[in-house]
Motif scaffolding. Sequence first.
Motif, mmCIF file in Angstrom:
data_model
loop_
_atom_site.group_PDB
_atom_site.id
_atom_site.type_symbol
_atom_site.label_atom_id
_atom_site.label_comp_id
_atom_site.label_asym_id
_atom_site.label_seq_id
_atom_site.Cartn_x
_atom_site.Cartn_y
_atom_site.Cartn_z
ATOM 1 N N TYR A 127 6.873 -27.144 -11.486
ATOM 2 C CA TYR A 127 6.110 -26.189 -10.678
ATOM 3 C C TYR A 127 5.562 -25.061 -11.552
ATOM 4 N N THR A 128 4.441 -24.501 -11.125
ATOM 5 C CA THR A 128 3.941 -23.264 -11.710
ATOM 6 C C THR A 128 3.320 -22.416 -10.606
ATOM 7 N N TRP A 129 3.474 -21.117 -10.697
ATOM 8 C CA TRP A 129 2.916 -20.206 -9.704
ATOM 9 C C TRP A 129 2.781 -18.820 -10.313
ATOM 10 N N THR A 130 1.986 -17.984 -9.666
ATOM 11 C CA THR A 130 1.735 -16.621 -10.129
ATOM 12 C C THR A 130 1.824 -15.670 -8.950
ATOM 13 N N GLY A 131 2.387 -14.493 -9.189
ATOM 14 C CA GLY A 131 2.429 -13.441 -8.172
ATOM 15 C C GLY A 131 1.777 -12.177 -8.683
ATOM 16 N N ASN A 132 1.362 -11.319 -7.754
ATOM 17 C CA ASN A 132 0.784 -10.028 -8.112
ATOM 18 C C ASN A 132 1.871 -8.985 -8.318
ATOM 19 N N VAL A 133 1.593 -8.041 -9.212
ATOM 20 C CA VAL A 133 2.480 -6.912 -9.475
ATOM 21 C C VAL A 133 1.664 -5.636 -9.330
ATOM 22 N N ALA A 134 2.204 -4.640 -8.632
ATOM 23 C CA ALA A 134 1.548 -3.342 -8.496
ATOM 24 C C ALA A 134 2.066 -2.416 -9.590
ATOM 25 N N PHE A 135 1.205 -2.120 -10.569
ATOM 26 C CA PHE A 135 1.565 -1.257 -11.683
ATOM 27 C C PHE A 135 1.051 0.158 -11.457
ATOM 28 N N THR A 136 1.752 1.118 -12.037
ATOM 29 C CA THR A 136 1.277 2.498 -12.121
ATOM 30 C C THR A 136 1.342 2.926 -13.587
ATOM 31 N N PRO A 137 0.504 3.880 -14.004
ATOM 32 C CA PRO A 137 0.488 4.270 -15.421
ATOM 33 C C PRO A 137 1.831 4.755 -15.956
ATOM 34 N N ASP A 138 2.638 5.412 -15.115
ATOM 35 C CA ASP A 138 3.931 5.917 -15.585
ATOM 36 C C ASP A 138 5.084 4.978 -15.235
ATOM 37 N N HIS A 139 4.772 3.802 -14.680
ATOM 38 C CA HIS A 139 5.772 2.760 -14.350
ATOM 39 C C HIS A 139 6.777 3.221 -13.291
ATOM 40 N N THR A 140 6.403 4.175 -12.463
ATOM 41 C CA THR A 140 7.267 4.608 -11.371
ATOM 42 C C THR A 140 6.547 4.394 -10.041
ATOM 43 N N LEU A 141 7.335 4.239 -8.976
ATOM 44 C CA LEU A 141 6.762 3.957 -7.669
ATOM 45 C C LEU A 141 6.145 5.196 -7.041
ATOM 46 N N ARG A 142 5.370 4.959 -5.985
ATOM 47 C CA ARG A 142 4.733 6.037 -5.249
ATOM 48 C C ARG A 142 5.060 5.903 -3.761
ATOM 49 N N LEU A 143 5.571 6.972 -3.181
ATOM 50 C CA LEU A 143 5.818 7.086 -1.751
ATOM 51 C C LEU A 143 4.976 8.250 -1.253
ATOM 52 N N PHE A 144 4.114 8.003 -0.259
ATOM 53 C CA PHE A 144 3.185 9.055 0.130
ATOM 54 C C PHE A 144 2.801 8.922 1.600
ATOM 55 N N GLU A 145 2.142 9.944 2.104
ATOM 56 C CA GLU A 145 1.695 10.007 3.485
ATOM 57 C C GLU A 145 0.194 10.242 3.469
ATOM 58 N N PRO A 146 -0.626 9.183 3.514
ATOM 59 C CA PRO A 146 -2.072 9.344 3.400
ATOM 60 C C PRO A 146 -2.670 10.178 4.519
ATOM 61 N N LEU A 147 -2.112 10.069 5.731
ATOM 62 C CA LEU A 147 -2.505 10.876 6.878
ATOM 63 C C LEU A 147 -1.246 11.158 7.693
ATOM 64 N N PRO A 148 -1.220 12.223 8.478
ATOM 65 C CA PRO A 148 -0.019 12.536 9.258
ATOM 66 C C PRO A 148 0.386 11.362 10.149
ATOM 67 N N GLY A 149 1.645 10.964 10.028
ATOM 68 C CA GLY A 149 2.158 9.871 10.831
ATOM 69 C C GLY A 149 2.055 8.512 10.180
ATOM 70 N N ILE A 150 1.471 8.448 8.976
ATOM 71 C CA ILE A 150 1.349 7.183 8.263
ATOM 72 C C ILE A 150 2.107 7.291 6.938
ATOM 73 N N LEU A 151 3.052 6.392 6.711
ATOM 74 C CA LEU A 151 3.805 6.345 5.467
ATOM 75 C C LEU A 151 3.363 5.142 4.656
ATOM 76 N N ALA A 152 3.416 5.274 3.328
ATOM 77 C CA ALA A 152 2.991 4.177 2.469
ATOM 78 C C ALA A 152 3.835 4.147 1.203
ATOM 79 N N ALA A 153 3.958 2.938 0.630
ATOM 80 C CA ALA A 153 4.713 2.755 -0.613
ATOM 81 C C ALA A 153 3.995 1.734 -1.473
ATOM 82 N N CYS A 154 4.049 1.931 -2.786
ATOM 83 C CA CYS A 154 3.486 0.945 -3.707
ATOM 84 C C CYS A 154 3.965 1.267 -5.121
ATOM 85 N N GLY A 155 3.552 0.422 -6.063
ATOM 86 C CA GLY A 155 3.844 0.672 -7.470
ATOM 87 C C GLY A 155 5.270 0.382 -7.859
ATOM 88 N N TYR A 156 5.787 -0.793 -7.466
ATOM 89 C CA TYR A 156 7.167 -1.129 -7.795
ATOM 90 C C TYR A 156 7.304 -1.638 -9.227
#
Length: 426
Positions: free
Chosen positions: A333-362
């Motif tokens: 088998y062979t397969w590929t997955g996506n990775v979410a990178f950030t320049p400092d290699h740390t995750l981001r937890l944020f609130e783009p608008l009031p009442g909405i939570l988001a996470a990325c950059g693992y």
Amino acid sequence: MQEKCLWEASAREQAPVTAPLDSDISTQVCVVGGGITGLSTALHLAERGISVSVLEAGRIPTGGSGRNVGLVNAGLWVPPDDIVAALGAEDGERANRVLGEAPARVFELIERYGINCHATRTGTLHLGHNPKGCNELARRRDQLTARGAPVELVTGTDCERLTGTPKIASALLDKRAGTINPTEYTRGLAQAACAQGAALFTDSSVTGIERDGDRWRVRTAAGSVLADRVVMATNAYTQDDWNWVKHQFFTGHYMQVASKPLSGEVADSILPDRQGAWDTRTVLSSIRRDSEGRLVLGSLGSGERRPHAYLKCWADRVASFYFPALGAVEWEYTWTGNVAFTPDHTLRLFEPLPGILAACGYNGRGVTTGTVVGQGFAQFITTGDDSLMPLPIKTHKAIASRPLWSLAYESGFTLYHVGQCLRVTM
């Protein structure tokens, strides 16, 4: 060699029976994304008695939650002191502590809900591939032991026994960690969330989010969810321009190749205690065995649309370098997955608008990070307490030149792998 994910092909844990959203419904929380983060959020909200609906664009799982290496790692990719330098003392040590405890949270969920994901708890091995790499492992060992982590730097015959190769001079054994089949783990989270009362809709891609009075309406092609709160858990598979998460990371890839099941004395000597392993190369590679004895090799970079001869050449090169006595290996088998990178290699937890939570950059640590972020989001939504989250909610600037970051990374990975195939480097 088939272009198919091993973890899905070999999974015994089944996803719950689901259907697309085809009506307008109301709930307290709507989660966008049915991967580990979204399902952990939904499960822990449902446990607290909160009504929650999950909208997944594909099946369970579709993205990186089922296509990763399956390492249940502690911490972030970068060493603890570097995390503190990047985030500051308070936030850095918080991330070190919460993510250091993350494997225990994963294994506790597996045990509590009886998730059949072939979990091992024998640790993971970080492999020193050259003297510089070995020095880096010693530095990490010192930083981790100073924080009370149960890690051990193994060398000599002990290292050769654990890895199955004399090519590695030292390895950092992290006893907090382990391995899973990530497809089975994700499906198990989905089963548990549904059993607790969460509503899960698949093949329900979100087309937009808009304000509706004092609530949010999350729309799909055939229906909508009206919710008090929204959690965006799309991470590395975020595609739509309206989705704020898209601007907080740049996309990378991770390719894997799996052999047919191996047996015999030589095969059995490779990672005999079934630790997952990865090395200290700049373009890192991973090595592990699955529950049926397959050798699974991986590395940063995309294997999609690559000739199978190229992938076979790379896999043969890595296998023959580390395990020459193994002989010819038949890759299945062979397969590929996506990775979410950030320049400092740390995750981001944020609130783009009031009442909405988001996470990325693992940055390649999705199994553990996604699990604890989901737990943290659930507690934060219900009580306002953010102590279970690796980091507090903060405002982040959009990453500039995201396509250039992705292109630079992928070009470097490809050149390195070509060098490996040509035996210029290893």
